[in-house]
Design an enzyme around this catalytic site. Structure first.
Site, PDB file in Angstrom:
ATOM      1  N   PHE A 129      37.426  -1.201  11.161  1.00  0.00           N
ATOM      2  CA  PHE A 129      37.428  -0.509  12.448  1.00  0.00           C
ATOM      3  C   PHE A 129      38.604   0.469  12.467  1.00  0.00           C
ATOM      4  CE2 PHE A 129      38.268  -0.200  17.013  1.00  0.00           C
ATOM      5  CZ  PHE A 129      36.985  -0.017  17.500  1.00  0.00           C
ATOM      6  N   ASP A 203      41.463 -10.095  11.731  1.00  0.00           N
ATOM      7  CA  ASP A 203      40.992  -9.480  12.968  1.00  0.00           C
ATOM      8  C   ASP A 203      39.690 -10.189  13.355  1.00  0.00           C
ATOM      9  OD1 ASP A 203      39.698  -7.878  14.870  1.00  0.00           O
ATOM     10  OD2 ASP A 203      40.783  -6.094  14.194  1.00  0.00           O
ATOM     11  N   TYR A 228      36.939  -8.942  25.319  1.00  0.00           N
ATOM     12  CA  TYR A 228      35.904  -8.274  26.121  1.00  0.00           C
ATOM     13  C   TYR A 228      34.580  -8.148  25.384  1.00  0.00           C
ATOM     14  CZ  TYR A 228      37.868  -4.336  23.469  1.00  0.00           C
ATOM     15  OH  TYR A 228      38.345  -3.524  22.464  1.00  0.00           O
ATOM     16  N   LYS A 229      34.522  -8.611  24.121  1.00  0.00           N
ATOM     17  CA  LYS A 229      33.260  -8.557  23.376  1.00  0.00           C
ATOM     18  C   LYS A 229      32.501  -9.870  23.616  1.00  0.00           C
ATOM     19  CE  LYS A 229      35.071  -5.046  20.304  1.00  0.00           C
ATOM     20  NZ  LYS A 229      35.821  -4.737  19.088  1.00  0.00           N
ATOM     21  N   ARG A 373      23.092  -0.515  15.887  1.00  0.00           N
ATOM     22  CA  ARG A 373      23.758  -1.815  15.881  1.00  0.00           C
ATOM     23  C   ARG A 373      23.290  -2.661  17.065  1.00  0.00           C
ATOM     24  NH1 ARG A 373      30.194  -2.626  16.529  1.00  0.00           N
ATOM     25  NH2 ARG A 373      29.659  -1.810  18.572  1.00  0.00           N
TER      26      ARG A 373
HETATM   27  C1  LIG Z   1      36.826  -3.785  19.109  1.00  0.00           C
HETATM   28  C2  LIG Z   1      37.790  -3.823  17.981  1.00  0.00           C
HETATM   29  C3  LIG Z   1      39.127  -3.478  18.190  1.00  0.00           C
HETATM   30  C4  LIG Z   1      39.554  -3.002  19.540  1.00  0.00           C
HETATM   31  O1  LIG Z   1      40.894  -2.697  19.680  1.00  0.00           O
HETATM   32  P1  LIG Z   1      41.447  -2.353  21.135  1.00  0.00           P
HETATM   33  O2  LIG Z   1      42.888  -2.285  20.963  1.00  0.00           O
HETATM   34  O3  LIG Z   1      40.967  -3.438  22.045  1.00  0.00           O
HETATM   35  O4  LIG Z   1      40.830  -1.062  21.560  1.00  0.00           O
HETATM   36  C5  LIG Z   1      39.998  -3.596  17.116  1.00  0.00           C
HETATM   37  N1  LIG Z   1      39.567  -4.009  15.899  1.00  0.00           N
HETATM   38  C6  LIG Z   1      38.266  -4.340  15.678  1.00  0.00           C
HETATM   39  C7  LIG Z   1      37.832  -4.799  14.321  1.00  0.00           C
HETATM   40  C8  LIG Z   1      37.348  -4.234  16.714  1.00  0.00           C
HETATM   41  O5  LIG Z   1      36.077  -4.535  16.494  1.00  0.00           O
END
Ligand SMILES: *Cc1c(COP(=O)(O)O)cnc(C)c1O
Length: 414
Positions: A129, A203, A228-229, A373
């Site tokens: 990401f 992560d 939030y996911k 997705r």
């Molecule tokens: C959603 C996600 C993030 C989100 O980071 P934020 O700081 O909450 O915007 C980070 N890493 C991964 C792998 C994600 O899927």
């Protein structure tokens, strides 16, 4: 596992026998929508507005400043961390809630580099990401001679080769790949990294709430993740940080704010870190957003993650089977044990296809350059929803419905 049911009636039978079926009624889902984007923003639990209103009206409105003590505000990062800990296989005192995933990546990566001062490389994954890659770039700029070495983590030999030079301080990987949905072997990768003298930051953004996680059992050093996911805590909800107990006395994170101090109300001039995982805290937290997390964690406290995983694999299997006639390339591993809780399909016109699906009430999303997705959230999705979504996608592709020019217009958020 039973043979994959291909009829809608057979799906309805599976729903009738589903031990998690009761959870669906605890979510406020819009009528006529099949929501396959709970891996990006989870749905709203019905209990959340009441809990948030209680914090605002009672704790803030009436309790005022006294709520820092009386409503437990000061300790929320710790008490919520303790409630979240079973979801990631950690002890209650190893998890704190606060800040965002990006900030927590920064803190844990710096802490890991400092714990391994003779080594300067961060081994990451090329397809991670974006924020994981960007934060790593920011971190290595702060350490003389540091750099980022990117590998394909699904190629064990490649990962081993990246660790072989003996200069890797830390490995940062996503437990589940946000784009492909591939699930990494946390125990094996952690063991491999440790054997080569590197620490590991996991992560968990796409695995927490999607499957059982065993951070302690795998010997992980640090982990971060958002709420939030799959955890359904709402937009802007605070993230979490896991620090293994063995690092509590020695890990030093760089955002040394007063909430991470050993005695914050002494207001002394010098920073002295707290003794536990709470040394990863920095400043005051968004408590209104944390109240929404509290409501969703109450719900998660009643969910059996083993059942969640079983249903997740059944739903993703079903979607893969039922969308096969559409002829889109499957990006997600077909093997259940290597899959998170999403299904990704590839097509150059994937963006327009997803827009056409959304117009039919089936909400998925698109990740550049060509990935459609779909996230599967066992607490509020039924087998019949999966059947309806797969039927809609197959029809959209068969009829070319997605070619309507209005589906090609790109919004800011995809
Ligand atoms: C959603 C996600 C993030 C989100 O980071 P934020 O700081 O909450 O915007 C980070 N890493 C991964 C792998 C994600 O899927």
């Amino acid at each position: 596992m039973p043979a994959t049911p291909l009829t809608r009636a057979a799906c309805a039978e599976l729903d009738a026998a589903d031990p998690l079926a009761g959870f669906r009624d605890e979510f406020a889902l819009p009528e006529g929508v099949v929501y396959l984007d709970g891996n990006s923003l989870g749905a709203l639990p019905k209990a959340t507005p009441g809990r948030v209103a209680e914090l605002i009206e009672k704790e803030w409105g009436h309790g005022l400043i006294g709520s820092w003590n009386d409503a437990g505000w000061w300790d929320k990062p710790r008490t919520l961390g303790a409630k979240l800990a079973p979801l990631v296989g950690a002890a209650p005192h190893e998890v704190v809630v606060g800040d965002g995933t990006s900030a927590n990546l920064f803190k844990t990566l710096v802490a890991a580099l400092r714990l391994n001062p003779d080594r300067r490389m961060v081994v990451g994954e090329a397809g991670n990401f974006s924020t994981d890659l960007y934060i790593t770039q920011g971190v290595v700029e702060l350490f003389e001679g540091a750099g980022q070495r990117l590998v394909d983590p699904d190629d064990t030999d490649g990962l081993e080769a990246a660790l072989a030079p003996g200069d890797a301080a830390v490995v940062l990987l996503s437990h589940v790949d946000y784009r492909t949905g591939a699930l990494r072997d946390m125990a094996a990768v952690t063991e491999l990294a440790h054997r080569h003298g590197a620490l590991v930051v996991w992560d968990l953004c796409h695995s927490v709430g999607a499957l059982p996680i065993e951070l302690s059992g795998c010997g992980a050093d640090f982990a971060v993740g958002c709420t939030y996911k799959y955890l359904n805590a709402g937009p802007g909800a605070p993230a979490f940080t896991y620090a293994a107990e063995r690092h509590h006395a020695t890990a030093r994170q760089p955002l040394t704010g007063w909430h991470g101090h050993a005695r914050p109300f002494d207001f002394t001039g010098d920073y002295e870190p707290a003794q536990g995982a709470d040394r990863f805290l920095s400043g005051s937290q968004p408590l209104i957003a944390a109240a929404a997390l509290e409501a969703s964690l109450e719900l998660w406290g009643r969910a059996d993650l083993k059942l969640v995983r079983e249903k997740s694999l059944a739903l993703t299997d079903l979607f893969i089977e039922l969308t096969a006639p559409a002829g889109l390339e499957l990006v997600t591993p077909r093997e259940a044990g290597r899959r998170g809780s999403q299904v990704s399909l590839r097509h150059p016109d994937g963006y327009a296809m997803v827009q056409a699906l959304i117009a039919r009430g089936v909400i998925g999303d698109f990740r550049a350059p060509d990935v459609l997705r779909f996230g599967f959230t066992p607490l509020y999705l039924r087998h019949v929803d999966v059947h309806d979504a797969a039927t809609a996608l197959t029809e959209i592709v068969r009829t070319g419905e997605w070619r309507d020019p209005r589906f090609a217009e790109r919004a800011r958020v995809t």
